[in-house]
Design an enzyme around this catalytic site. Structure first.
Site, PDB file in Angstrom:
ATOM      1  N   TYR A 162      22.582 -41.473 -50.458  1.00 44.88           N
ATOM      2  CA  TYR A 162      21.328 -40.863 -49.989  1.00 44.88           C
ATOM      3  C   TYR A 162      21.616 -39.587 -49.206  1.00 44.88           C
ATOM      4  O   TYR A 162      20.997 -38.545 -49.446  1.00 44.88           O
ATOM      5  CB  TYR A 162      20.582 -41.884 -49.124  1.00 44.88           C
ATOM      6  CG  TYR A 162      19.396 -41.335 -48.359  1.00 44.88           C
ATOM      7  CD1 TYR A 162      18.218 -40.984 -49.006  1.00 44.88           C
ATOM      8  CD2 TYR A 162      19.452 -41.186 -46.972  1.00 44.88           C
ATOM      9  CE1 TYR A 162      17.127 -40.486 -48.296  1.00 44.88           C
ATOM     10  CE2 TYR A 162      18.362 -40.696 -46.259  1.00 44.88           C
ATOM     11  CZ  TYR A 162      17.206 -40.347 -46.920  1.00 44.88           C
ATOM     12  OH  TYR A 162      16.137 -39.852 -46.216  1.00 44.88           O
ATOM     13  N   TRP A 191      14.880 -41.899 -38.133  1.00 45.59           N
ATOM     14  CA  TRP A 191      14.278 -43.104 -37.533  1.00 45.59           C
ATOM     15  C   TRP A 191      12.752 -42.977 -37.511  1.00 45.59           C
ATOM     16  O   TRP A 191      12.093 -43.230 -36.502  1.00 45.59           O
ATOM     17  CB  TRP A 191      14.804 -43.332 -36.114  1.00 45.59           C
ATOM     18  CG  TRP A 191      16.216 -43.812 -36.018  1.00 45.59           C
ATOM     19  CD1 TRP A 191      17.277 -43.445 -36.801  1.00 45.59           C
ATOM     20  CD2 TRP A 191      16.745 -44.739 -35.048  1.00 45.59           C
ATOM     21  NE1 TRP A 191      18.417 -44.073 -36.370  1.00 45.59           N
ATOM     22  CE2 TRP A 191      18.126 -44.863 -35.303  1.00 45.59           C
ATOM     23  CE3 TRP A 191      16.209 -45.434 -33.980  1.00 45.59           C
ATOM     24  CZ2 TRP A 191      18.962 -45.699 -34.531  1.00 45.59           C
ATOM     25  CZ3 TRP A 191      17.034 -46.251 -33.218  1.00 45.59           C
ATOM     26  CH2 TRP A 191      18.385 -46.384 -33.501  1.00 45.59           C
TER      27      TRP A 191
HETATM   28  N1  LIG Z   1      11.716 -42.781 -43.250  1.00 45.98           N
HETATM   29  C1  LIG Z   1      12.706 -42.351 -42.455  1.00 45.98           C
HETATM   30  O1  LIG Z   1      13.160 -43.056 -41.538  1.00 45.98           O
HETATM   31  C2  LIG Z   1      13.278 -40.983 -42.667  1.00 45.98           C
HETATM   32  C3  LIG Z   1      14.366 -40.611 -41.865  1.00 45.98           C
HETATM   33  C4  LIG Z   1      14.910 -39.328 -42.034  1.00 45.98           C
HETATM   34  C5  LIG Z   1      14.376 -38.464 -42.951  1.00 45.98           C
HETATM   35  N2  LIG Z   1      13.350 -38.857 -43.743  1.00 45.98           N
HETATM   36  C6  LIG Z   1      12.835 -37.902 -44.719  1.00 45.98           C
HETATM   37  O2  LIG Z   1      11.467 -37.683 -44.448  1.00 45.98           O
HETATM   38  C7  LIG Z   1      10.783 -37.359 -45.666  1.00 45.98           C
HETATM   39  C8  LIG Z   1       9.558 -38.234 -45.794  1.00 45.98           C
HETATM   40  O3  LIG Z   1       9.986 -39.585 -45.820  1.00 45.98           O
HETATM   41  P1  LIG Z   1       8.950 -40.787 -45.741  1.00 45.98           P
HETATM   42  O4  LIG Z   1       9.477 -41.724 -44.748  1.00 45.98           O
HETATM   43  O5  LIG Z   1       7.560 -40.293 -45.658  1.00 45.98           O
HETATM   44  O6  LIG Z   1       9.225 -41.417 -47.166  1.00 45.98           O
HETATM   45  P2  LIG Z   1       8.247 -42.160 -48.186  1.00 45.98           P
HETATM   46  O7  LIG Z   1       7.154 -42.858 -47.453  1.00 45.98           O
HETATM   47  O8  LIG Z   1       9.154 -42.938 -49.072  1.00 45.98           O
HETATM   48  O9  LIG Z   1       7.592 -40.943 -48.966  1.00 45.98           O
HETATM   49  C9  LIG Z   1       8.256 -40.268 -49.983  1.00 45.98           C
HETATM   50  C10 LIG Z   1       7.252 -40.044 -51.069  1.00 45.98           C
HETATM   51  O10 LIG Z   1       7.881 -39.324 -52.133  1.00 45.98           O
HETATM   52  C11 LIG Z   1       7.389 -39.862 -53.350  1.00 45.98           C
HETATM   53  N3  LIG Z   1       8.277 -39.536 -54.452  1.00 45.98           N
HETATM   54  C12 LIG Z   1       9.392 -40.186 -54.851  1.00 45.98           C
HETATM   55  N4  LIG Z   1       9.897 -39.602 -55.941  1.00 45.98           N
HETATM   56  C13 LIG Z   1       9.084 -38.550 -56.234  1.00 45.98           C
HETATM   57  C14 LIG Z   1       9.053 -37.560 -57.244  1.00 45.98           C
HETATM   58  N5  LIG Z   1       9.992 -37.536 -58.209  1.00 45.98           N
HETATM   59  N6  LIG Z   1       8.066 -36.641 -57.234  1.00 45.98           N
HETATM   60  C15 LIG Z   1       7.117 -36.679 -56.281  1.00 45.98           C
HETATM   61  N7  LIG Z   1       7.069 -37.591 -55.312  1.00 45.98           N
HETATM   62  C16 LIG Z   1       8.052 -38.506 -55.286  1.00 45.98           C
HETATM   63  C17 LIG Z   1       7.266 -41.332 -53.093  1.00 45.98           C
HETATM   64  O11 LIG Z   1       6.409 -41.915 -54.034  1.00 45.98           O
HETATM   65  P3  LIG Z   1       6.614 -43.460 -54.456  1.00 45.98           P
HETATM   66  O12 LIG Z   1       6.372 -44.245 -53.211  1.00 45.98           O
HETATM   67  O13 LIG Z   1       5.602 -43.643 -55.519  1.00 45.98           O
HETATM   68  O14 LIG Z   1       8.029 -43.569 -54.935  1.00 45.98           O
HETATM   69  C18 LIG Z   1       6.701 -41.343 -51.677  1.00 45.98           C
HETATM   70  O15 LIG Z   1       5.297 -41.314 -51.679  1.00 45.98           O
HETATM   71  C19 LIG Z   1      11.825 -37.519 -46.769  1.00 45.98           C
HETATM   72  O16 LIG Z   1      12.371 -36.262 -47.059  1.00 45.98           O
HETATM   73  C20 LIG Z   1      12.889 -38.388 -46.147  1.00 45.98           C
HETATM   74  O17 LIG Z   1      14.147 -38.158 -46.734  1.00 45.98           O
HETATM   75  C21 LIG Z   1      12.775 -40.095 -43.610  1.00 45.98           C
END
Ligand SMILES: NC(=O)c1ccc[n+]([C@@H]2O[C@H](COP(=O)([O-])OP(=O)(O)OC[C@H]3O[C@@H](n4cnc5c(N)ncnc54)[C@H](OP(=O)(O)O)[C@@H]3O)[C@@H](O)[C@H]2O)c1
Length: 293
Positions: free
Chosen positions: A126, A152
């Site tokens: 990842y 987080w």
């Molecule tokens: N959550 C954490 O703790 C965390 C920590 C550090 C950084 N981040 C970063 O923060 C950002 C937002 O994360 P989040 O927590 O909001 O994640 P999330 O809830 O998993 O949201 C990501 C979204 O991207 C969608 N997605 C996946 N593949 C895709 C594609 N090919 N085209 C378009 N959309 C797609 C997913 O749809 P589906 O659900 O339908 O797959 C989901 O709705 C990301 O860049 C993540 O790497 C998150």
């Protein structure tokens, strides 16, 4: 007036970012995965041509950290290839791009907060794919891209540690939680506000860290959540990470520094506990709604 396009708008951060922009009266096009698959280069060009945004925020990502170990190519297609597609389209159409990234680009073995310009050394699939996304964006849009790293994350609109603790409190007498991983619990609404402030500022392009200030452990965070629920925090018991076996190793130290915000004069996100307390009613309501049906 700044016109915005948000990808991954159905996710945890994307949902709160679109809501924050709409609440400010800013024109925003939110596209979830069904509206726009960021791995489809032609569809990305088409969507950006149609919406004519000034700023694109890429909240779309493969976020299943453990699954990425066995499916790195597929995760890379989204986290690296999707970001590259957006950067190409933004370069062609003159939009700025905010790429959301992660603490997992670092090794997680430091003893002091990671600076924005510190050398990345991801230890997971990842993390490697997210670093590929950062490089794709900064390489193609050196004058008009921001990488906003967070960590987080919790919010009302997605599975996360805070919601899991609220749910499990009602189901289990005690919970074992790791006490040897350090980080900054961060509310999606705070990250949304940082992204908005950044795009409205004269900030230099480059890397910014959108995490809460201060630091804690998952164990101490769980105890804080139990306190907020009105439960006895001593029901949370500390365990070492070695007690859990997971495909992707978790960083022991995920604390990010915030120096870059001083350039544009934007205050970093405040202390993690204050944000958690502000966020808590919305998270509790989301858990109760989920439990009711
Ligand atoms: N959550 C954490 O703790 C965390 C920590 C550090 C950084 N981040 C970063 O923060 C950002 C937002 O994360 P989040 O927590 O909001 O994640 P999330 O809830 O998993 O949201 C990501 C979204 O991207 C969608 N997605 C996946 N593949 C895709 C594609 N090919 N085209 C378009 N959309 C797609 C997913 O749809 P589906 O659900 O339908 O797959 C989901 O709705 C990301 O860049 C993540 O790497 C998150």
């Amino acid at each position: 007036m700044t016109r915005w396009l948000v990808t991954g708008a159905g996710g945890m951060l994307g949902t709160d970012l679109v809501a924050a922009l709409a609440a400010r009266g800013e024109p925003v096009t939110g596209l979830d995965r069904a509206d726009l698959d960021v791995t489809d280069a032609a569809a990305v060009i088409h969507a950006i041509t149609r919406a004519r945004p000034d700023v694109v925020v890429n909240c779309a990502a493969w976020t299943a950290v453990d699954d990425a170990e066995a499916s790195e190519e597929r995760a890379l297609a989204v986290n690296g290839g999707g970001a590259a597609n957006l950067a190409v389209a933004c370069a062609a159409l003159g939009a700025r791009l905010v790429q959301v990234s992660t603490d997992y680009v670092f090794a997680g073995d430091a003893a002091r907060p990671y600076a924005e310009d510190e050398g990345p050394a991801p230890c997971t699939a990842y993390g490697r794919t997210k670093l590929a996304g950062e490089r794709a964006v900064l390489g193609r849009l050196p004058g008009s891209a921001y990488v906003v790293r967070t960590a987080w994350l919790y919010g009302a609109h997605g599975p996360n540690f805070v919601r899991t603790m609220i749910k499990l409190e009602a189901q289990r007498p005690t919970l074992d939680v790791v006490d040897d991983q350090h980080g900054q619990p961060t509310w999606t609404v705070d990250v949304a506000q940082q992204i908005i402030a950044l795009a409205h500022s004269t900030a230099a392009p480059g890397i910014y860290h959108a995490t809460s200030s201060g630091q804690t452990t998952w164990f101490a965070l769980a105890r804080e959540i139990f306190g907020l629920v009105g439960a006895d925090p001593s029901r949370i018991r500390p365990i070492p990470s070695s007690a859990l076996s997971r495909p992707a190793p978790r960083p022991a130290y995920s604390v990010l520094g915030h120096d870059a915000w001083t350039g544009p004069g934007i205050a970093p996100i405040g202390e993690w506990r204050a944000s958690l307390h502000r966020a808590f009613p919305a998270l509790l309501a989301a858990c109760q709604a989920a439990a009711a049906g």
